[in-house]
Design an enzyme around this catalytic site. Structure first.
Site, mmCIF file in Angstrom:
data_model
loop_
_atom_site.group_PDB
_atom_site.id
_atom_site.type_symbol
_atom_site.label_atom_id
_atom_site.label_comp_id
_atom_site.label_asym_id
_atom_site.label_seq_id
_atom_site.Cartn_x
_atom_site.Cartn_y
_atom_site.Cartn_z
ATOM 1 C CB SER A 152 -0.903 0.025 1.232
ATOM 2 O OG SER A 152 -1.622 1.252 1.311
ATOM 3 C CE1 TYR A 166 -4.754 -1.833 4.076
ATOM 4 C CE2 TYR A 166 -3.617 0.287 4.069
ATOM 5 C CZ TYR A 166 -4.185 -0.774 3.377
ATOM 6 O OH TYR A 166 -4.167 -0.784 2.006
#
Length: 258
Positions: A152, A166
């Site tokens: 990400s 995350y």
């Protein structure tokens, strides 16, 4: 080798996890359109079979949906056993299934932390482990097998959302590909990560035109990601063109991390 062969994944066998929507669906669609045989898996059968049918209809490719719960070791072993019963080799493994929890720091829940770390980090590692026999069977010096983990931009640049687990999980994914690439290179298996920026999905929803303009203003390319952007990155890494690329993190984020 001509250009068509250089970027070809035709007749390769692929598994894309969490492919019913978002990044996973974009990659599964791209691989199917490019001629790969694509297995997709998710927990919800109706949603999974609908996605497989729609991707196959859109691309004219071969797409097989298999129900799997990758949040458990038993689920990971079961999907590996199922595909082993169907295929002699796996050439492309895309570890995309993931989740996030957005919560204030003072109240960030332990349960949410564990859920995110398990699905985003533990699952890709053990899925790769259980598929190693099939990946090794599909790997040659000229055509390595390819493991693609979805990282990400959130592990390259800290954004405004409070998604601590995350970000931690994706940062770990970026580093994990390096250790795995070093170990598996002699087995003719490449291991890389794609770090997507802002792509609209169930986890990243644009609620208003004002929000869209705010997001776009932060991206040097002045747009959000399109399905073909991330699909092309996966095809590159899985094709002969990417055969000498391993242990890398490929940002596909329009310059957002700059």
């Amino acid at each position: 080798m001509n250009v068509a062969e250089l970027f070809s994944v035709r007749d390769r066998v692929a598994l894309v996890t969490g492919a019913t929507s978002g990044i996973g669906r974009h990659i599964a669609t791209g691989l199917a359109a490019a001629g790969a045989k694509v297995y997709i898996c998710a927990r919800t059968e109706a949603k999974l079979l609908k996605a497989a049918e729609e991707i196959a209809a859109e691309t004219g490719g071969t797409v097989v949906g298999l129900v799997a719960d990758l949040s458990t070791m038993d689920g990971i072993k079961a999907i590996a056993a199922e595909i082993t019963s169907r295929e002699r080799a796996l050439h492309i493994l895309v570890n995309n299934a993931g989740t996030l929890v957005d919560a204030p720091l003072d109240d960030y829940p332990e349960e949410g932390w564990d859920q995110v770390i398990d699905l985003n980090l533990k699952t890709p590692f053990f899925a790769m482990q259980k598929f190693l026999p099939l990946l090794r069977a599909g790997a040659t010096p000229e055509r390595p097998a390819s493991v693609i983990n979805i990282g990400s931009v959130g592990a390259l640049k800290i954004g405004p959302r409070e998604v601590y687990a995350y970000q931690a999980s994706k940062g770990a994914i970026h580093w994990m590909v390096k250790s795995l690439a070093k170990k598996l290179g002699p087995d003719n298996i490449t291991v890389n990560a794609i770090a997507p920026g802002f792509f609209e999905s169930e986890m990243t929803v644009i609620h208003s035109e004002e929000m869209r303009q705010m997001v776009v203003s932060m991206v040097p390319r002045r747009r959000v990601g399109a399905p073909e952007d991330v699909a092309a990155a996966a095809i590159y890494l899985a094709s002969p063109a990417g055969a000498y690329v391993t242990g890398s993190v490929l940002p596909v984020e329009g310059g957002l991390a700059i």
